[in-house]
Design an enzyme around this catalytic site. Structure first.
Site, short mmCIF file in Angstrom:
data_model
loop_
_atom_site.label_atom_id
_atom_site.label_comp_id
_atom_site.label_asym_id
_atom_site.label_seq_id
_atom_site.Cartn_x
_atom_site.Cartn_y
_atom_site.Cartn_z
N ASP A 75 0.88 -1.18 0.00
CA ASP A 75 0.00 0.00 0.00
C ASP A 75 0.91 1.22 0.00
O ASP A 75 1.57 1.51 1.01
CB ASP A 75 -0.88 -0.04 1.26
CG ASP A 75 -1.82 1.16 1.35
OD1 ASP A 75 -1.56 2.18 0.69
OD2 ASP A 75 -2.80 1.08 2.10
N VAL A 76 0.96 1.93 -1.12
CA VAL A 76 1.95 3.01 -1.25
C VAL A 76 1.64 4.19 -0.33
O VAL A 76 2.50 5.06 -0.13
CB VAL A 76 2.08 3.50 -2.72
CG1 VAL A 76 2.61 2.39 -3.61
CG2 VAL A 76 0.76 4.07 -3.25
N ASN A 102 1.72 5.57 -10.40
CA ASN A 102 0.42 5.49 -11.07
C ASN A 102 -0.72 5.19 -10.10
O ASN A 102 -1.88 5.53 -10.38
CB ASN A 102 0.51 4.40 -12.15
CG ASN A 102 -0.85 3.94 -12.62
OD1 ASN A 102 -1.48 4.61 -13.44
ND2 ASN A 102 -1.32 2.80 -12.11
N SER A 155 -3.63 14.27 -13.53
CA SER A 155 -4.93 14.21 -14.21
C SER A 155 -5.22 15.58 -14.79
O SER A 155 -4.73 16.59 -14.29
CB SER A 155 -6.02 13.86 -13.20
OG SER A 155 -7.30 14.20 -13.70
N TYR A 168 -10.07 14.96 -5.29
CA TYR A 168 -9.27 14.34 -6.35
C TYR A 168 -8.44 15.41 -7.08
O TYR A 168 -7.25 15.24 -7.30
CB TYR A 168 -10.20 13.62 -7.33
CG TYR A 168 -9.50 12.86 -8.43
CD1 TYR A 168 -8.87 11.64 -8.17
CD2 TYR A 168 -9.46 13.36 -9.73
CE1 TYR A 168 -8.23 10.95 -9.19
CE2 TYR A 168 -8.83 12.67 -10.75
CZ TYR A 168 -8.21 11.46 -10.48
OH TYR A 168 -7.57 10.77 -11.49
N ALA A 170 -7.46 18.32 -5.97
CA ALA A 170 -6.41 18.83 -5.08
C ALA A 170 -5.24 17.85 -5.02
O ALA A 170 -4.07 18.26 -5.07
CB ALA A 170 -6.97 19.06 -3.68
N ILE A 201 -9.94 8.45 -19.54
CA ILE A 201 -9.36 7.22 -20.08
C ILE A 201 -10.32 6.07 -19.76
O ILE A 201 -10.90 6.01 -18.67
CB ILE A 201 -7.97 6.94 -19.45
CG1 ILE A 201 -7.07 8.20 -19.52
CG2 ILE A 201 -7.31 5.74 -20.12
CD1 ILE A 201 -6.76 8.71 -20.90
P1 NAD Z 1 -7.46 1.78 -11.85
O1 NAD Z 1 -8.39 1.84 -10.71
O2 NAD Z 1 -7.50 0.59 -12.76
O3 NAD Z 1 -5.94 1.94 -11.35
C1 NAD Z 1 -5.56 2.39 -10.09
C2 NAD Z 1 -4.64 1.34 -9.50
O4 NAD Z 1 -4.07 1.84 -8.28
C3 NAD Z 1 -5.40 0.06 -9.14
O5 NAD Z 1 -4.67 -1.08 -9.57
C4 NAD Z 1 -5.47 0.10 -7.61
O6 NAD Z 1 -5.53 -1.17 -7.03
C5 NAD Z 1 -4.14 0.81 -7.31
N1 NAD Z 1 -4.12 1.40 -5.97
C6 NAD Z 1 -5.06 2.17 -5.38
N2 NAD Z 1 -4.66 2.51 -4.15
C7 NAD Z 1 -3.44 1.96 -3.96
C8 NAD Z 1 -2.52 1.96 -2.90
N3 NAD Z 1 -2.77 2.61 -1.76
N4 NAD Z 1 -1.35 1.29 -3.05
C9 NAD Z 1 -1.07 0.62 -4.19
N5 NAD Z 1 -1.91 0.58 -5.24
C10 NAD Z 1 -3.09 1.24 -5.12
O7 NAD Z 1 -7.71 3.11 -12.70
P2 NAD Z 1 -6.78 3.86 -13.78
O8 NAD Z 1 -7.69 4.71 -14.55
O9 NAD Z 1 -5.89 2.91 -14.48
O10 NAD Z 1 -5.93 4.82 -12.84
C11 NAD Z 1 -4.51 4.88 -12.87
C12 NAD Z 1 -4.05 6.29 -12.52
O11 NAD Z 1 -4.47 7.18 -13.57
C13 NAD Z 1 -4.65 6.85 -11.23
O12 NAD Z 1 -3.66 7.59 -10.55
C14 NAD Z 1 -5.74 7.79 -11.74
O13 NAD Z 1 -6.02 8.81 -10.82
C15 NAD Z 1 -5.09 8.31 -12.99
N6 NAD Z 1 -6.03 8.89 -13.97
C16 NAD Z 1 -7.04 8.15 -14.51
C17 NAD Z 1 -7.90 8.74 -15.40
C18 NAD Z 1 -9.03 7.99 -16.04
O14 NAD Z 1 -9.90 8.64 -16.70
N7 NAD Z 1 -9.12 6.67 -15.91
C19 NAD Z 1 -7.73 10.09 -15.76
C20 NAD Z 1 -6.70 10.81 -15.19
C21 NAD Z 1 -5.84 10.20 -14.29
#
Ligand code: NAD
Length: 259
Positions: A75-76, A102, A155, A168, A170, A201
Site C-alpha cells: 500500500d503506497v 500510477n 490528471s 481528487y 487537489a 481514459i
Molecule cells: P485503476 O483503478 O484501474 O488503477 C488504479 C490502481 O491503483 C489500481 O490497480 C489500484 O488497485 C491501485 N491502488 C489504489 N490505491 C493503492 C494503494 N494505496 N497502493 C497501491 N496501489 C493502489 O484506474 P486507472 O484509470 O488505471 O488509474 C490509474 C491512474 O491514472 C490513477 O492515478 C488515476 O487517478 C489516474 N487517472 C485516470 C484517469 C481515467 O480517466 N481513468 C484520468 C486521469 C488520471
C-alpha cells in the site's frame, strides 16, 4: 506487509535489464505501462494493493512470454510499505532506473459539502502521499547511480480542476507541484521527474459513469474519443526514455485535446 513474492517466479533472465517499478500496475493504465516497459526490455515490478489476481496473472503472462516481471504487494500510502516495495525491486532486479507513480483512487462525484474530511484525507494520502512516499524511497538508489527517471500520473483535473471533484483535483494538483519541485531538486543528481495529465481514459476508474455520460465526454474532446490505457503508457514511456533526456519538470497532457 505480506510479501508473497519469491525469485522462482521470475521469468526471463534479469541480467542487463534496467528495472522499472509501476505502482498500481495490476490494472488499467498501470497494467498498460507494465506491458510497455516489459516489451521494451525492462524487468518490471508490478505493485498492487488489492488487485492480487490481476497482478499475478500479468506477471505470469509476461514471464511466459520471456519478459521479466514480479508482482509485489504494497500500500503506497504507508511509508514503510513504499520503502519495502523499493527494497524488493533492488533485491530482485537491482536499483530501479524508472519509477512510475500510477497508483490512485477517486471518489464518486460530489459537492465539497458532502465530502467527508476522512475521504479528503484518504484521497490525499494515496494519490499525493503515495507519490511522495515512493519518490522518497527510490531516490537514494537513483542518486547513488546519478541516473533515473520518475513519471507521476496526475490528471486533467489536477491542471484545470473538476467540478464536484475537489479532493481528487487537489491531490492531482499536488502531484504536479511535487513533480516541478522535485525536478529542480534532483536534476543536478542526473534524475528527471515528469508528469502526465490524462483526460478521460477508458478504465474501471470511470466504470461508475453511464454510457451516455461517457459518450458525452468523448464528444467533448477535440479528438472525439476516450483515451486508452495504451495512449497514456506511450507518453509515460516516452518521458522515461532517452528521447526525453532534456525534459524535466513538465506536465504532458494526454487528453485528446482537453475537455
Ligand atoms: P485503476 O483503478 O484501474 O488503477 C488504479 C490502481 O491503483 C489500481 O490497480 C489500484 O488497485 C491501485 N491502488 C489504489 N490505491 C493503492 C494503494 N494505496 N497502493 C497501491 N496501489 C493502489 O484506474 P486507472 O484509470 O488505471 O488509474 C490509474 C491512474 O491514472 C490513477 O492515478 C488515476 O487517478 C489516474 N487517472 C485516470 C484517469 C481515467 O480517466 N481513468 C484520468 C486521469 C488520471
Amino acid at each position: 506487509m505480506q510479501d508473497n513474492t519469491d525469485n522462482t517466479r521470475l521469468g526471463g533472465t534479469t541480467l542487463h535489464r534496467p528495472a522499472a517499478i509501476i505502482t498500481g500496475g495490476g490494472t488499467g493504465i498501470g497494467a498498460a505501462c507494465v506491458r510497455r516497459f516489459a516489451r521494451e526490455g525492462y524487468s518490471v515490478v508490478i505493485n498492487y494493493r488489492r488487485s492480487k489476481a490481476a497482478a499475478l496473472a500479468l506477471e505470469r503472462e509476461l514471464n511466459k512470454a520471456g519478459q521479466c516481471a514480479l508482482a509485489v504487494k504494497a500500500d503506497v500510502s504507508v511509508p514503510e510499505q513504499a520503502e519495502a516495495l523499493i527494497a524488493r525491486c533492488v533485491e530482485a532486479f537491482g536499483a530501479p532506473e524508472v519509477l512510475v507513480n500510477n497508483a490512485g483512487i477517486s471518489l464518486p462525484q460530489k459537492l465539497i459539502t458532502e465530502t467527508e474530511p476522512r475521504e479528503f484525507d484518504r484521497v490525499m494520502r494515496v494519490n499525493a502521499g503515495g507519490t511522495y512516499n515512493c519518490c522518497r524511497a527510490v531516490l537514494p538508489h537513483m542518486i547513488r547511480r546519478h541516473s533515473g527517471a520518475i513519471v507521476n500520473i496526475s490528471s486533467i483535473w489536477g491542471v484545470s480542476g473538476g467540478s464536484c471533484e475537489t479532493a481528487y483535483s487537489a491531490s492531482k494538483g499536488a502531484i504536479i507541484a511535487l513533480t516541478k519541485a522535485l525536478a529542480k531538486e534532483v536534476g543536478p543528481s542526473g534524475i528527471r521527474v515528469n508528469c502526465v495529465a490524462p483526460g478521460v481514459i477508458d478504465t474501471r476508474m470511470n466504470s461508475a459513469l453511464d454510457a451516455e455520460t461517457l459518450a458525452g465526454l468523448a464528444d467533448a474532446a477535440p479528438l472525439c474519443r476516450l483515451g486508452t490505457p495504451e495512449d497514456v503508457a506511450d507518453a509515460v514511456y516516452y518521458l522515461a526514455s532517452a528521447n526525453a533526456a532534456f525534459i524535466t519538470g513538465q506536465v504532458l497532457g494526454v487528453d485528446g485535446g482537453g475537455i
